[in-house]
Design a protein around this motif. Structure first.
Motif, PDB file in Angstrom:
ATOM      1  N   TYR A 106       0.843  -1.185   0.000  1.00 25.72           N
ATOM      2  CA  TYR A 106       0.000   0.000   0.000  1.00 25.72           C
ATOM      3  C   TYR A 106       0.885   1.244   0.000  1.00 25.72           C
ATOM      4  N   GLU A 107       0.268   2.377  -0.210  1.00 27.35           N
ATOM      5  CA  GLU A 107       1.018   3.628  -0.359  1.00 27.35           C
ATOM      6  C   GLU A 107       0.673   4.597   0.766  1.00 27.35           C
ATOM      7  N   VAL A 108       1.701   5.155   1.363  1.00 27.84           N
ATOM      8  CA  VAL A 108       1.527   6.229   2.329  1.00 27.84           C
ATOM      9  C   VAL A 108       1.994   7.525   1.672  1.00 27.84           C
ATOM     10  N   ILE A 109       1.100   8.499   1.588  1.00 28.84           N
ATOM     11  CA  ILE A 109       1.433   9.797   1.001  1.00 28.84           C
ATOM     12  C   ILE A 109       1.650  10.784   2.135  1.00 28.84           C
ATOM     13  N   PHE A 110       2.842  11.347   2.205  1.00 29.27           N
ATOM     14  CA  PHE A 110       3.167  12.335   3.222  1.00 29.27           C
ATOM     15  C   PHE A 110       2.990  13.733   2.623  1.00 29.27           C
ATOM     16  N   ASP A 111       2.017  14.459   3.145  1.00 27.30           N
ATOM     17  CA  ASP A 111       1.750  15.837   2.714  1.00 27.30           C
ATOM     18  C   ASP A 111       2.511  16.777   3.641  1.00 27.30           C
ATOM     19  N   LEU A 112       3.470  17.523   3.098  1.00 29.13           N
ATOM     20  CA  LEU A 112       4.293  18.400   3.925  1.00 29.13           C
ATOM     21  C   LEU A 112       3.516  19.581   4.501  1.00 29.13           C
ATOM     22  N   ASN A 113       2.375  19.914   3.897  1.00 24.54           N
ATOM     23  CA  ASN A 113       1.485  20.924   4.477  1.00 24.54           C
ATOM     24  C   ASN A 113       2.209  22.242   4.762  1.00 24.54           C
ATOM     25  N   ASN A 165       8.272  23.511  14.217  1.00 30.06           N
ATOM     26  CA  ASN A 165       8.762  22.143  14.346  1.00 30.06           C
ATOM     27  C   ASN A 165       7.665  21.173  13.920  1.00 30.06           C
ATOM     28  N   LEU A 166       8.080  20.038  13.370  1.00 31.85           N
ATOM     29  CA  LEU A 166       7.120  18.998  13.019  1.00 31.85           C
ATOM     30  C   LEU A 166       6.666  18.316  14.304  1.00 31.85           C
ATOM     31  N   SER A 167       5.373  18.401  14.582  1.00 31.17           N
ATOM     32  CA  SER A 167       4.862  17.806  15.818  1.00 31.17           C
ATOM     33  C   SER A 167       4.304  16.407  15.594  1.00 31.17           C
ATOM     34  N   THR A 168       3.491  16.218  14.554  1.00 36.18           N
ATOM     35  CA  THR A 168       2.909  14.902  14.262  1.00 36.18           C
ATOM     36  C   THR A 168       2.611  14.781  12.766  1.00 36.18           C
ATOM     37  N   TRP A 169       2.360  13.540  12.360  1.00 43.62           N
ATOM     38  CA  TRP A 169       1.751  13.254  11.060  1.00 43.62           C
ATOM     39  C   TRP A 169       0.310  12.855  11.342  1.00 43.62           C
ATOM     40  N   LYS A 170      -0.620  13.484  10.657  1.00 43.50           N
ATOM     41  CA  LYS A 170      -2.031  13.291  10.986  1.00 43.50           C
ATOM     42  C   LYS A 170      -2.814  12.738   9.805  1.00 43.50           C
ATOM     43  N   ASN A 171      -3.623  11.701  10.088  1.00 41.44           N
ATOM     44  CA  ASN A 171      -4.586  11.202   9.117  1.00 41.44           C
ATOM     45  C   ASN A 171      -5.838  12.059   9.259  1.00 41.44           C
ATOM     46  N   MET A 172      -6.065  12.943   8.315  1.00 40.64           N
ATOM     47  CA  MET A 172      -7.170  13.888   8.418  1.00 40.64           C
ATOM     48  C   MET A 172      -8.527  13.187   8.343  1.00 40.64           C
ATOM     49  N   ALA A 173      -8.550  11.955   7.839  1.00 41.42           N
ATOM     50  CA  ALA A 173      -9.816  11.234   7.701  1.00 41.42           C
ATOM     51  C   ALA A 173     -10.341  10.738   9.036  1.00 41.42           C
ATOM     52  N   ASN A 175      -8.421  11.536  12.141  1.00 43.51           N
ATOM     53  CA  ASN A 175      -7.759  12.341  13.180  1.00 43.51           C
ATOM     54  C   ASN A 175      -6.711  11.586  13.990  1.00 43.51           C
ATOM     55  N   ARG A 176      -6.305  10.419  13.537  1.00 44.50           N
ATOM     56  CA  ARG A 176      -5.222   9.720  14.221  1.00 44.50           C
ATOM     57  C   ARG A 176      -3.898  10.404  13.912  1.00 44.50           C
ATOM     58  N   THR A 177      -3.034  10.441  14.905  1.00 45.20           N
ATOM     59  CA  THR A 177      -1.743  11.101  14.731  1.00 45.20           C
ATOM     60  C   THR A 177      -0.606  10.130  15.040  1.00 45.20           C
ATOM     61  N   TYR A 178       0.525  10.387  14.397  1.00 43.71           N
ATOM     62  CA  TYR A 178       1.709   9.548  14.560  1.00 43.71           C
ATOM     63  C   TYR A 178       2.919  10.454  14.746  1.00 43.71           C
ATOM     64  N   GLY A 179       3.640  10.236  15.828  1.00 44.18           N
ATOM     65  CA  GLY A 179       4.781  11.073  16.137  1.00 44.18           C
ATOM     66  C   GLY A 179       5.949  10.830  15.201  1.00 44.18           C
ATOM     67  N   PRO A 180       6.758  11.858  14.941  1.00 43.25           N
ATOM     68  CA  PRO A 180       7.960  11.673  14.135  1.00 43.25           C
ATOM     69  C   PRO A 180       8.840  10.574  14.734  1.00 43.25           C
ATOM     70  N   ASN A 181       9.352   9.730  13.872  1.00 47.12           N
ATOM     71  CA  ASN A 181      10.240   8.632  14.247  1.00 47.12           C
ATOM     72  C   ASN A 181       9.532   7.485  14.977  1.00 47.12           C
ATOM     73  N   SER A 182       8.207   7.538  15.067  1.00 47.27           N
ATOM     74  CA  SER A 182       7.478   6.436  15.700  1.00 47.27           C
ATOM     75  C   SER A 182       7.369   5.263  14.728  1.00 47.27           C
ATOM     76  N   THR A 198      -0.787  14.060   6.909  1.00 49.46           N
ATOM     77  CA  THR A 198      -0.470  15.474   6.739  1.00 49.46           C
ATOM     78  C   THR A 198       0.379  15.980   7.895  1.00 49.46           C
ATOM     79  N   ALA A 199       1.464  16.657   7.564  1.00 47.43           N
ATOM     80  CA  ALA A 199       2.359  17.191   8.589  1.00 47.43           C
ATOM     81  C   ALA A 199       1.649  18.258   9.413  1.00 47.43           C
ATOM     82  N   GLN A 200       1.795  18.169  10.732  1.00 47.46           N
ATOM     83  CA  GLN A 200       1.254  19.169  11.645  1.00 47.46           C
ATOM     84  C   GLN A 200       2.437  19.916  12.264  1.00 47.46           C
ATOM     85  N   TRP A 201       2.420  21.233  12.090  1.00 45.46           N
ATOM     86  CA  TRP A 201       3.543  22.056  12.530  1.00 45.46           C
ATOM     87  C   TRP A 201       3.171  22.840  13.783  1.00 45.46           C
TER      88      TRP A 201
END
Length: 223
Positions: A106-113, A165-173, A175-182, A198-201
């Motif tokens: 599967y594909e994970v798309i990282f949106d730098l936002n 600073n990059l705080s989390t990566w968020k699935n906007m669909a 609202n789950r979030t994933y910390g950098p380097n997790s 989507t990157a959350q700053w």
């Protein structure tokens, strides 16, 4: 599973099987353990040639692929759609077939936002960092990471821009979030599916403490 059949039995057309997080490639008359290891070896993040490499592996064992059994002989579908006996077909006796599986991808798309902020991410260093995770630059402020189920990966970390600073990566669909380097795996399980994170700053925070050394602080000073 096993069963006993006589050579005059009707043709047995083999059906596909199923396995969680995997796609069924077919039935083979050879042990497929090594083949699956080879498929797994080329299935790493960032390998843009994986499809061609996988096809080469499958082509090498195509002659062992079985689609039906008739009269005690193994058969494979010919290129013209007709059934033809395999060179290594078994006439009479025990027939052992091996399932060949490949992990779903599967594909994970990282949106730098980056939005309309005045300070943007530096393109070259950002690309280098994201590619170190196996992600490919889509040229529109997003990076695509093609990965497979049942493997562990790391969320990109180390991105920063002046004042943020990059705080989390968020699935906007959802609202789950994933910390950098997790660590993560199996964000999706369906083959060929995709998810956007989507990157959350956030702006750095700080606190102020005063050592009055016996004096009194002015009430207007922030605390």
């Amino acid at each position: 599973n096993s069963g006993a059949y006589n050579v005059n039995s009707d043709k047995i057309v083999l059906k596909d099987s199923s396995k969680n997080y995997s796609k069924f490639i077919g039935w083979y008359s050879c042990d497929t353990t090594t083949v699956m290891e080879q498929l797994n070896k080329v299935d790493y993040a960032g390998n843009e040639n994986r499809d061609a490499e996988k096809q080469k592996i499958l082509d090498d064992v195509e002659k062992y692929k079985v689609t039906s059994i008739y009269g005690g002989e193994l058969e494979a579908a010919g290129r013209d759609g007709s059934d033809q006996g395999l060179e290594n077909g078994l006439k009479i006796g025990d027939i052992k077939l091996y399932a060949l599986w490949d992990d779903n991808d599967y594909e994970v798309i990282f949106d730098l936002n980056e939005g309309d902020r005045r300070n943007k991410l530096e393109p070259d260093s950002t690309k280098t960092l994201m590619e170190s995770y196996g992600a490919i630059d889509n040229g529109n402020g997003t990076y695509s990471l093609r990965i497979v189920t049942n493997k562990n990966y790391k969320m990109p970390a180390g991105l920063s821009v002046a004042g943020y600073n990059l705080s989390t990566w968020k699935n906007m669909a959802d609202n789950r979030t994933y910390g950098p380097n997790s660590s993560f795996n199996n964000l999706l399980t369906e083959d060929g599916s995709s998810i956007t994170l989507t990157a959350q700053w956030s702006q750095p925070r700080y606190s102020i403490r005063y050592n009055m050394n016996g004096g009194n602080n002015d009430r207007s000073n922030p605390t």
